[in-house]
Structure formats: structure tokens, C-alpha cells
Design a protein around this motif. Structure first.
Motif, PDB file in Angstrom:
ATOM      1  N   PRO A   1       0.807  -1.223   0.000  1.00  0.00           N
ATOM      2  CA  PRO A   1       0.000   0.000   0.000  1.00  0.00           C
ATOM      3  C   PRO A   1       0.836   1.267   0.000  1.00  0.00           C
ATOM      4  N   ALA A   2       2.015   1.230   0.630  1.00  0.00           N
ATOM      5  CA  ALA A   2       2.854   2.429   0.695  1.00  0.00           C
ATOM      6  C   ALA A   2       3.310   2.872  -0.701  1.00  0.00           C
ATOM      7  N   GLU A   3       3.493   1.932  -1.610  1.00  0.00           N
ATOM      8  CA  GLU A   3       3.922   2.278  -2.965  1.00  0.00           C
ATOM      9  C   GLU A   3       2.760   2.787  -3.814  1.00  0.00           C
ATOM     10  N   LEU A   4       1.561   2.749  -3.254  1.00  0.00           N
ATOM     11  CA  LEU A   4       0.370   3.218  -3.959  1.00  0.00           C
ATOM     12  C   LEU A   4      -0.136   4.530  -3.363  1.00  0.00           C
ATOM     13  N   ALA A   5       0.763   5.263  -2.701  1.00  0.00           N
ATOM     14  CA  ALA A   5       0.382   6.479  -1.987  1.00  0.00           C
ATOM     15  C   ALA A   5      -0.225   7.523  -2.916  1.00  0.00           C
ATOM     16  N   ARG A   6       0.251   7.584  -4.146  1.00  0.00           N
ATOM     17  CA  ARG A   6      -0.290   8.574  -5.091  1.00  0.00           C
ATOM     18  C   ARG A   6      -1.781   8.329  -5.323  1.00  0.00           C
ATOM     19  N   TYR A   7      -2.188   7.077  -5.353  1.00  0.00           N
ATOM     20  CA  TYR A   7      -3.598   6.747  -5.521  1.00  0.00           C
ATOM     21  C   TYR A   7      -4.404   7.248  -4.319  1.00  0.00           C
ATOM     22  N   THR A   8      -3.848   7.064  -3.133  1.00  0.00           N
ATOM     23  CA  THR A   8      -4.527   7.533  -1.922  1.00  0.00           C
ATOM     24  C   THR A   8      -4.652   9.053  -1.928  1.00  0.00           C
ATOM     25  N   GLU A   9      -3.608   9.751  -2.374  1.00  0.00           N
ATOM     26  CA  GLU A   9      -3.652  11.209  -2.451  1.00  0.00           C
ATOM     27  C   GLU A   9      -4.792  11.685  -3.346  1.00  0.00           C
ATOM     28  N   LEU A  10      -5.003  10.978  -4.446  1.00  0.00           N
ATOM     29  CA  LEU A  10      -5.984  11.415  -5.450  1.00  0.00           C
ATOM     30  C   LEU A  10      -7.405  10.982  -5.108  1.00  0.00           C
ATOM     31  N   THR A  11      -7.550   9.872  -4.407  1.00  0.00           N
ATOM     32  CA  THR A  11      -8.879   9.308  -4.178  1.00  0.00           C
ATOM     33  C   THR A  11      -9.324   9.342  -2.719  1.00  0.00           C
ATOM     34  N   GLY A  12      -8.371   9.490  -1.800  1.00  0.00           N
ATOM     35  CA  GLY A  12      -8.703   9.419  -0.389  1.00  0.00           C
ATOM     36  C   GLY A  12      -8.894   8.001   0.110  1.00  0.00           C
ATOM     37  N   ARG A  13      -8.612   7.022  -0.729  1.00  0.00           N
ATOM     38  CA  ARG A  13      -8.805   5.622  -0.355  1.00  0.00           C
ATOM     39  C   ARG A  13      -7.459   4.916  -0.226  1.00  0.00           C
ATOM     40  N   THR A  14      -7.201   4.339   0.950  1.00  0.00           N
ATOM     41  CA  THR A  14      -5.986   3.570   1.153  1.00  0.00           C
ATOM     42  C   THR A  14      -6.214   2.132   0.697  1.00  0.00           C
ATOM     43  N   PRO A  15      -5.427   1.624  -0.223  1.00  0.00           N
ATOM     44  CA  PRO A  15      -5.613   0.252  -0.689  1.00  0.00           C
ATOM     45  C   PRO A  15      -5.549  -0.754   0.448  1.00  0.00           C
ATOM     46  N   ASP A  16      -6.401  -1.752   0.381  1.00  0.00           N
ATOM     47  CA  ASP A  16      -6.515  -2.801   1.395  1.00  0.00           C
ATOM     48  C   ASP A  16      -5.467  -3.875   1.121  1.00  0.00           C
ATOM     49  N   ALA A  17      -4.574  -4.104   2.082  1.00  0.00           N
ATOM     50  CA  ALA A  17      -3.498  -5.085   1.889  1.00  0.00           C
ATOM     51  C   ALA A  17      -4.055  -6.477   1.625  1.00  0.00           C
ATOM     52  N   ALA A  18      -5.148  -6.852   2.309  1.00  0.00           N
ATOM     53  CA  ALA A  18      -5.735  -8.173   2.085  1.00  0.00           C
ATOM     54  C   ALA A  18      -6.303  -8.285   0.679  1.00  0.00           C
ATOM     55  N   ALA A  19      -6.939  -7.223   0.195  1.00  0.00           N
ATOM     56  CA  ALA A  19      -7.487  -7.246  -1.163  1.00  0.00           C
ATOM     57  C   ALA A  19      -6.383  -7.269  -2.204  1.00  0.00           C
ATOM     58  N   LEU A  20      -5.289  -6.571  -1.944  1.00  0.00           N
ATOM     59  CA  LEU A  20      -4.143  -6.640  -2.858  1.00  0.00           C
ATOM     60  C   LEU A  20      -3.618  -8.067  -2.939  1.00  0.00           C
ATOM     61  N   ALA A  21      -3.474  -8.716  -1.784  1.00  0.00           N
ATOM     62  CA  ALA A  21      -2.997 -10.103  -1.762  1.00  0.00           C
ATOM     63  C   ALA A  21      -3.980 -11.024  -2.471  1.00  0.00           C
ATOM     64  N   LEU A  22      -5.277 -10.795  -2.271  1.00  0.00           N
ATOM     65  CA  LEU A  22      -6.299 -11.615  -2.906  1.00  0.00           C
ATOM     66  C   LEU A  22      -6.187 -11.562  -4.421  1.00  0.00           C
ATOM     67  N   TYR A  23      -6.091 -10.359  -4.955  1.00  0.00           N
ATOM     68  CA  TYR A  23      -6.081 -10.235  -6.415  1.00  0.00           C
ATOM     69  C   TYR A  23      -4.770 -10.690  -7.030  1.00  0.00           C
ATOM     70  N   ARG A  24      -3.667 -10.545  -6.316  1.00  0.00           N
ATOM     71  CA  ARG A  24      -2.403 -11.074  -6.843  1.00  0.00           C
ATOM     72  C   ARG A  24      -2.450 -12.601  -6.878  1.00  0.00           C
ATOM     73  N   LEU A  25      -3.022 -13.206  -5.853  1.00  0.00           N
ATOM     74  CA  LEU A  25      -3.160 -14.657  -5.830  1.00  0.00           C
ATOM     75  C   LEU A  25      -4.170 -15.108  -6.885  1.00  0.00           C
ATOM     76  N   ARG A  26      -5.238 -14.350  -7.047  1.00  0.00           N
ATOM     77  CA  ARG A  26      -6.251 -14.653  -8.062  1.00  0.00           C
ATOM     78  C   ARG A  26      -5.623 -14.698  -9.453  1.00  0.00           C
ATOM     79  N   TRP A  27      -4.749 -13.749  -9.744  1.00  0.00           N
ATOM     80  CA  TRP A  27      -4.075 -13.691 -11.046  1.00  0.00           C
ATOM     81  C   TRP A  27      -3.288 -14.976 -11.294  1.00  0.00           C
TER      82      TRP A  27
END
Length: 328
Positions: free
Chosen positions: A262-288
Motif C-alpha cells: 500500500p505504501a507504494e500506492l500512496a499517489r492513488y490515496t492522495e488522489l482518491t482518499g482511499r488507502t488500498p486494502d493489503a488483504a485485497a491486494l494479496a487476494l487479487y495477486r493470488l487470483r491472477w
């Protein structure tokens, strides 16, 4: 794809181009990408175009069976057109509509054609590592995309697709010999070696799915595969191609392909106000990874020849199994 599609008459492209209002003066096969087949067209006025032929028998993410895949693919291409034309997202490389307004033309029961404008620029490659600045540029595009009201045509994208079920079927079929082609038996043996780890990661996927689903986070319109291989860098910035995977999903579906941190996605948080969910990131990487395993095993269990494309698939299969075997 490096190899041309099976049982496909290239002269169909000359006739089908007319439905887009294009009269080709030259057509040449472009051995690029993996999954779809591409041609470069030049019209009578010397303008270049990019034609993509979709194999509906291998578009499971768009729908099960060729007819359902055609419907899902049409919805995806309509979505890309709407994002570009209604919402003004100029980075969306959308298909050119036909004279009747359709985003694609069925060529027969198996293949469909979409036509795209030629986009000048430097193409990325799958697996390429972006710099921090480059990643932030892509995050800015995704923030704009995720903030749009999803077009009515946007396909639904299940967190748990059919692919993992195909993995279970392959794991249950390891006792006999696979005889579909040159890579069939080597694929069975390699999957057997990694069977315990694949089952463990499949269980991990199920647990993550329940955890993430329970949080009830809102869905957005996602590209699905915004990796460098689907990016073209031009004078005005990045463009995103290959919108057949577009769908409603959590933002992490896209973000997970840029970073697991999530720390490497800080620009997304700045623009959207949403901090990426670490569990969801892991889920989608595993899904891929699980979807890749499902696709490759489906390919190798079926009839196939030794070609450049099956060789690429074998490399992807071995690399993905190796990745799954690493600590989570």
C-alpha cells in the motif's frame, strides 16, 4: 500471439473491414501479445489501423462458451467506448465502432474482430518493472478510471471466477496420463510436484475471499490488467489497451498489478482518499496466479501442438507454479 489462429481465413479481414468503413490496401499479421491475434491494416488513404481477432473459444473471462463470450466481449468493448467518448478518458484505447455502431464484428462462430486506431508510442512488456514516477503516472490514470460512474454495459467481475474450479479438476486428474499434446504429460508431472502448495494457496484464496467480501467495500469500473504490457507511452502520456477484461470490481484488482505494498500506492490515496486494502491486494495477486494456472492446465490437458505460443505458455506455467511455491 506468435502463431496465426487455427482454421482462420485471413481474407475475412478484408471484407469485415468494410463494416467499419475501412477499405484496406494492405494487411499483415502482427505477432505481438499473448491471447489475441493481431493484424496491421493500411487503408486506401495510407492510414494505419490495428485489428484484433478474438478467439471466443478461449475467452472464458468474457463468458462460458462462444456465444456467451461474444456477448461479454461486446459489453466490454461498449464499456471502453463509453469511457472514452462519454467520460472523455483519452487514455482509453477503445475500438472503432462499425457503421451500425457496434464495437466488433463476428467473423464466424469462433472468431470476432475489433478495429482500433493506430497508437504511436513505446509499448511496455509484461513483467517490466516501472519506476516510482512511471507507477505514479499509471496510478493517476486508474484514479480517474475508478472515479467514473460505471457505464451500464460494464460486465460484472466475480471475485471468485471459474478458473480455480478448473484447477481442482486438474488436481483430481493427476493419477493418469495426459495425452493432449507435447506439453501434456510434462504439465501433469510438474503440477503433481506442486500439488500440495497449489491446494494450500487455493485454500488461502478462499480465506482471503471471505475476509475481503465481508468488508463490503464499494465496486468500481476496473481495467483488469493494467500491467506494462498493456501500456503505450506516447508524447501525451500513457494509454491503456486491451479492454476485454474491463469489469466491476474492487480497485485492488487493478492496483495489485502495480504493487503489493500500500505504501507504494500512496499517489492513488492522495488522489482518491482511499488507502488500498493489503488483504485485497494479496487476494487479487493470488487470483491472477490461480487464473494463469487454470488457463495453462486447460490448454495442456486439451489437444495442442508444439508451437511458439505453447512454448510461451509452458514458460508461464513453470514461472507461475514457482511463484506460488514461494512464501506468501
Amino acid at each position: 500471439m506468435q502463431n496465426r489462429p487455427e482454421n482462420f481465413d485471413e481474407t475475412r479481414l478484408w471484407d469485415a473491414a468494410g463494416e467499419f468503413g475501412i477499405s484496406p490496401s494492405a494487411v499483415s499479421y502482427a505477432p505481438v501479445g499473448f491471447g489475441d491475434h493481431h493484424w496491421q491494416l493500411t487503408d486506401d488513404d495510407g492510414r494505419p489501423w490495428f485489428a484484433t481477432v478474438f478467439d471466443l473459444d478461449h475467452k472464458e473471462h468474457c463468458g462460458q462458451g462462444a456465444a456467451a463470450a461474444l456477448d461479454g466481449l461486446r459489453r466490454a468493448m461498449d464499456t471502453a467506448l463509453t469511457l472514452r467518448e462519454r467520460d472523455g478518458l483519452r487514455f482509453v484505447v477503445a475500438p472503432v465502432p462499425t457503421k451500425d455502431g457496434s464495437p466488433l464484428v463476428p467473423l464466424d462462430a469462433r472468431y470476432a474482430l475489433a478495429l482500433f486506431p493506430h497508437v504511436p508510442g513505446r509499448s511496455g512488456r509484461f513483467g517490466q518493472r516501472l519506476t516510482d514516477a512511471e507507477r505514479d503516472q499509471v496510478l493517476e490514470l486508474l484514479a480517474k478510471l475508478h472515479g467514473r460512474t460505471p457505464p451500464q454495459s460494464t460486465p460484472a467481475t466475480a471475485v471468485e471466477p471459474t478458473g480455480p474450479h478448473d484447477i481442482r479438476a486438474a488436481l483430481d486428474d493427476l493419477g493418469g496420463t495426459w495425452s493432449g499434446g507435447a506439453f501434456a504429460e510434462p504439465a501433469r508431472q510438474l503440477l503433481a510436484e506442486h500439488a500440495a502448495k497449489v491446494r494450500a494457496r487455493r485454500a488461502e484464496f478462499d480465506a482471503l475471499t471471505e475476509e475481503v467480501r465481508g468488508r463490503g467495500a464499494p465496486l468500481v469500473v476496473t481495467h483488469g490488467e493494467p500491467h506494462p504490457g498493456n501500456l503505450i507511452l506516447g508524447e501525451d502520456g500513457y494509454r491503456l489497451v486491451d479492454w476485454d477484461t474491463v469489469g466491476l470490481a474492487l480497485p485492488e484488482r487493478d492496483l495489485s498489478l502495480l504493487s503489493a505494498e500500500p505504501a507504494e500506492l500512496a499517489r492513488y490515496t492522495e488522489l482518491t482518499g482511499r488507502t488500498p486494502d493489503a488483504a485485497a491486494l494479496a487476494l487479487y495477486r493470488l487470483r491472477w496466479s490461480l487464473l494463469d494456472i487454470a488457463e495453462f492446465t486447460r490448454w495442456f490437458r486439451g489437444a495442442h501442438d508444439r508451437t511458439e505460443d505453447t512454448g510461451t505458455a509452458w514458460l508461464g506455467f513453470t514461472e507461475t507454479l514457482d511463484r506460488l511455491a514461494r512464501p506468501a
